[in-house]
Design a protein around this motif. Sequence first.
Motif, short mmCIF file in Angstrom:
data_model
loop_
_atom_site.label_atom_id
_atom_site.label_comp_id
_atom_site.label_asym_id
_atom_site.label_seq_id
_atom_site.Cartn_x
_atom_site.Cartn_y
_atom_site.Cartn_z
N TYR A 1 0.84 -1.38 0.10
CA TYR A 1 0.10 0.06 -0.08
C TYR A 1 0.71 1.14 0.19
CZ TYR A 1 -4.77 -2.04 0.54
OH TYR A 1 -6.00 -2.60 0.27
N ARG A 2 1.95 1.01 0.78
CA ARG A 2 2.98 2.31 0.80
C ARG A 2 3.49 2.70 -0.47
NH1 ARG A 2 6.55 0.68 4.11
NH2 ARG A 2 5.54 1.16 6.00
N ALA A 3 3.88 1.46 -1.23
CA ALA A 3 4.45 1.52 -2.69
C ALA A 3 3.51 2.00 -3.51
CB ALA A 3 4.97 0.49 -3.06
N LEU A 4 2.14 1.92 -3.60
CA LEU A 4 0.99 2.26 -4.28
C LEU A 4 0.84 4.00 -4.01
CD1 LEU A 4 -1.39 1.56 -6.21
CD2 LEU A 4 -2.73 1.07 -4.06
N ALA A 5 0.77 4.22 -2.98
CA ALA A 5 0.72 5.51 -2.66
C ALA A 5 1.83 6.31 -3.24
CB ALA A 5 0.51 5.77 -1.12
N LEU A 6 3.13 5.95 -3.07
CA LEU A 6 3.98 6.60 -3.41
C LEU A 6 4.10 6.64 -5.16
CD1 LEU A 6 6.85 8.05 -3.19
CD2 LEU A 6 7.99 5.59 -3.42
N ARG A 7 3.53 5.67 -5.73
CA ARG A 7 3.44 5.57 -7.39
C ARG A 7 2.43 6.46 -7.63
NH1 ARG A 7 3.15 0.62 -7.42
NH2 ARG A 7 0.93 0.12 -7.90
N LYS A 8 1.38 6.56 -6.88
CA LYS A 8 0.16 7.44 -7.28
C LYS A 8 0.23 8.97 -6.95
CE LYS A 8 -2.52 4.25 -8.75
NZ LYS A 8 -3.25 4.22 -10.34
N GLY A 9 1.33 9.16 -6.24
CA GLY A 9 1.87 10.52 -5.65
C GLY A 9 0.81 11.16 -4.65
N ILE A 10 0.34 10.32 -3.89
CA ILE A 10 -0.52 10.63 -2.71
C ILE A 10 0.41 11.43 -1.75
CG2 ILE A 10 -2.18 10.02 -0.98
CD1 ILE A 10 -2.83 7.67 -2.74
N PRO A 11 0.23 12.82 -1.27
CA PRO A 11 1.17 13.55 -0.48
C PRO A 11 1.32 12.86 0.93
CG PRO A 11 -0.17 15.07 -1.69
CD PRO A 11 -0.67 13.65 -2.24
N LEU A 12 -0.08 12.33 1.49
CA LEU A 12 -0.02 11.59 2.68
C LEU A 12 0.64 10.35 2.70
CD1 LEU A 12 -3.18 12.89 4.34
CD2 LEU A 12 -1.13 13.72 4.52
N GLY A 13 1.03 9.78 1.63
CA GLY A 13 1.72 8.78 1.77
C GLY A 13 0.91 7.34 2.13
N ARG A 14 -0.35 7.42 1.77
CA ARG A 14 -1.23 6.36 2.25
C ARG A 14 -2.72 6.08 1.60
NH1 ARG A 14 -5.06 7.27 6.08
NH2 ARG A 14 -4.86 8.99 7.19
N ALA B 1 -21.42 22.14 -2.13
CA ALA B 1 -20.09 22.14 -1.90
C ALA B 1 -19.62 20.67 -1.92
CB ALA B 1 -19.82 22.62 -0.60
N GLN B 2 -18.32 20.55 -1.96
CA GLN B 2 -17.76 18.98 -2.04
C GLN B 2 -16.37 18.93 -0.84
OE1 GLN B 2 -18.26 20.69 -5.10
NE2 GLN B 2 -16.31 21.56 -5.02
N ILE B 3 -16.39 17.77 -0.27
CA ILE B 3 -15.04 17.67 0.40
C ILE B 3 -14.27 16.79 -0.15
CG2 ILE B 3 -14.02 16.90 2.53
CD1 ILE B 3 -16.44 18.04 4.25
N GLU B 4 -12.89 17.04 -0.46
CA GLU B 4 -12.06 15.93 -0.89
C GLU B 4 -11.56 15.27 0.22
OE1 GLU B 4 -8.83 17.48 -3.25
OE2 GLU B 4 -10.34 18.89 -4.46
N VAL B 5 -11.61 13.68 -0.01
CA VAL B 5 -11.01 12.71 0.69
C VAL B 5 -10.00 11.90 0.08
CG1 VAL B 5 -11.39 11.14 2.52
CG2 VAL B 5 -13.10 12.81 2.19
N SER B 6 -9.02 12.62 -0.07
CA SER B 6 -7.85 11.83 -1.03
C SER B 6 -6.45 12.00 -0.58
CB SER B 6 -7.93 12.72 -2.40
OG SER B 6 -7.57 14.13 -2.17
N GLY B 7 -6.13 12.52 0.51
CA GLY B 7 -4.83 12.37 0.93
C GLY B 7 -4.16 13.34 0.32
N GLY B 8 -4.61 14.43 -0.34
CA GLY B 8 -3.83 15.46 -1.06
C GLY B 8 -3.57 15.31 -2.46
N LEU B 9 -4.44 14.41 -2.90
CA LEU B 9 -4.08 13.73 -4.41
C LEU B 9 -4.41 14.76 -5.31
CD1 LEU B 9 -3.20 11.54 -6.24
CD2 LEU B 9 -5.12 10.33 -6.12
N SER B 10 -5.30 15.68 -5.07
CA SER B 10 -5.84 16.60 -6.06
C SER B 10 -4.85 17.53 -6.44
CB SER B 10 -7.00 17.19 -5.64
OG SER B 10 -6.83 18.17 -4.52
N ARG B 11 -5.00 18.02 -7.97
CA ARG B 11 -3.94 18.89 -8.30
C ARG B 11 -4.88 20.15 -8.51
NH1 ARG B 11 -2.21 13.90 -10.74
NH2 ARG B 11 -3.39 14.12 -12.44
N HIS B 12 -6.07 20.22 -8.71
CA HIS B 12 -6.79 21.29 -9.19
C HIS B 12 -6.97 22.29 -7.94
CE1 HIS B 12 -9.87 18.79 -7.66
NE2 HIS B 12 -10.38 19.98 -7.48
N ILE B 13 -7.26 23.53 -8.04
CA ILE B 13 -7.46 24.48 -7.16
C ILE B 13 -8.84 25.11 -7.57
CG2 ILE B 13 -5.19 24.76 -6.75
CD1 ILE B 13 -5.53 27.54 -8.17
#
Length: 263
Positions: free
Chosen positions: A213-226, A251-263
Amino acid sequence: MNRYDYNGQVAVVTGGSSGIGLETVKLLLDCGAKVALCARNANRLESVHSVLCRDYGEERVLSRAFSVLDADATRGFAVEVEKRFERCDLLVNNAGQGRQSTFADTSDEDWRAEYELKIFSQVHPIRAFMPMLRAANGAIVAVNSLLAYQPEPHMVCTSSARAGVQNLLKSLSTEFAPDVRVNSILIGLVSSGQWTRRFAERQDQSISREEWYRALALRKGIPLGRLGDPQEAAHAIAFLGSRGASYITGAQIEVSGGLSRHI
């Protein structure tokens, strides 16, 4: 510790027998709500129903197996909820799944099936429960995906349909105001049966779940690392449906570990 007060309220959760849906059901029950849940898999739902009744009391739980793509079955479920609990304060639309395909390998039938699933899994429950939601000045929370704003080329069909859902929800938040609030959560990579299956099929069987899972998060570029936990998504849903979010709609809340790149 319960952070949301749902005492005296009734919640309906579609796709409630596993993953984010089930964690949402349990959290809302923990917070005092009565909960009606539905899912397609009758055997799994029966097993979940038994455990929920044991832990929370049979009088607080109602479950039915059907597809929310069946408009008649969905209306029948709403009638049953009203008969049993007399109200609906929160509708959580969680039914749906992802389709991996590029434009080149997505057939017309796949496009139609994906749009039908994503759009009508919102439309049918909202139509069926709207009278009760209006009467209760209730809320709708949809579980959508970060793909709505950040499409992936290997999920072109699902990404497109998810964007359509988000547009629909924004429109409904205006149409239903001020009687009913409409919000959503946008999930990134959340631990699920899908990822469990992929872990089981990993090439290197010596790698532990945590390492994989840690390697997957790193590969996907998730800032929180999981990957996210379904409980974390459930808390975002419970907040948006609660009185604490009474001035939040559209409204919407992102639950993505910081994965989003849009603002």
